[in-house]
Design a protein around this motif. Structure first.
Motif, PDB file in Angstrom:
ATOM      1  N   ARG A  49     -29.811   7.254  16.698  1.00  7.99           N
ATOM      2  CA  ARG A  49     -29.471   6.015  16.021  1.00  7.99           C
ATOM      3  C   ARG A  49     -28.049   6.015  15.470  1.00  7.99           C
ATOM      4  O   ARG A  49     -27.554   4.982  15.016  1.00  7.99           O
ATOM      5  CB  ARG A  49     -30.456   5.772  14.864  1.00  7.99           C
ATOM      6  N   LYS A  50     -27.396   7.180  15.491  1.00  4.67           N
ATOM      7  CA  LYS A  50     -26.025   7.234  14.990  1.00  4.67           C
ATOM      8  C   LYS A  50     -25.149   6.313  15.838  1.00  4.67           C
ATOM      9  O   LYS A  50     -25.305   6.244  17.053  1.00  4.67           O
ATOM     10  CB  LYS A  50     -25.489   8.664  15.067  1.00  4.67           C
ATOM     11  N   GLY A  51     -24.263   5.599  15.169  1.00  2.15           N
ATOM     12  CA  GLY A  51     -23.407   4.682  15.913  1.00  2.15           C
ATOM     13  C   GLY A  51     -24.095   3.348  16.208  1.00  2.15           C
ATOM     14  O   GLY A  51     -23.565   2.531  16.937  1.00  2.15           O
ATOM     15  N   THR A  52     -25.292   3.139  15.649  1.00  2.00           N
ATOM     16  CA  THR A  52     -25.957   1.848  15.786  1.00  2.00           C
ATOM     17  C   THR A  52     -26.176   1.266  14.387  1.00  2.00           C
ATOM     18  O   THR A  52     -26.081   1.984  13.392  1.00  2.00           O
ATOM     19  CB  THR A  52     -27.347   1.969  16.470  1.00  2.00           C
ATOM     20  N   ILE A  53     -26.496  -0.017  14.333  1.00  2.00           N
ATOM     21  CA  ILE A  53     -26.717  -0.601  13.011  1.00  2.00           C
ATOM     22  C   ILE A  53     -28.024  -0.123  12.395  1.00  2.00           C
ATOM     23  O   ILE A  53     -28.294  -0.380  11.238  1.00  2.00           O
ATOM     24  CB  ILE A  53     -26.701  -2.150  13.034  1.00  2.00           C
TER      25      ILE A  53
END
Ligand SMILES: [Zn+2]
Length: 124
Positions: free
Chosen positions: A52-56
């Motif tokens: 989920r890193k780099g996602t909202i």
């Protein structure tokens, strides 16, 4: 086998940073509710990061469906107040996720678009 072709290394120092489908990523762990989230590992730089890193969704406290709903409403041109009422979240929350999505969209734009005409209206 997990399909990781849509993910890329999040370590900006890594030679494979931002390269999708380079075959450098593996799933090394699961975490979160029902162990449903994957920890990814980059073979090139050995770094580990959440899918989920780099996602909202990274570090988000709001349920995913609600975040997606906020994005849908904003994407369809609903204002912050309307979206806030329709989705049932505070308008500051709508603003926060919109800003995050905007930053991600800008990053993507900068990565994918070869030439971007200058906006002569100046900074907004
Ligand atoms: Zn890497």
């Amino acid at each position: 086998m997990d399909d990781l072709s849509r993910f890329c290394c999040q370590n900006s120092e890594c030679p494979d940073h931002g390269q999708r489908g380079a075959g450098n990523l593996t799933v090394c762990d699961h975490y979160g509710p029902n162990n449903g989230r994957r920890m990814l590992r980059c073979r090139t730089c050995k770094s580990r990061f959440s899918e989920r890193k780099g996602t909202i969704f990274f570090g988000a406290t709001l349920p995913e469906e609600q975040i997606a709903s906020v994005m849908e409403h904003i994407g369809e041109g609903c204002g912050v107040r309307k979206t806030s009422r329709l989705v049932g979240v505070h308008r500051d929350t709508v603003t926060r996720y919109s800003m995050l999505a905007g930053e991600h969209a800008k990053d993507l734009h900068d990565e994918l678009v070869a030439f971007s005409p200058r906006d002569t209206r100046g900074p907004v």
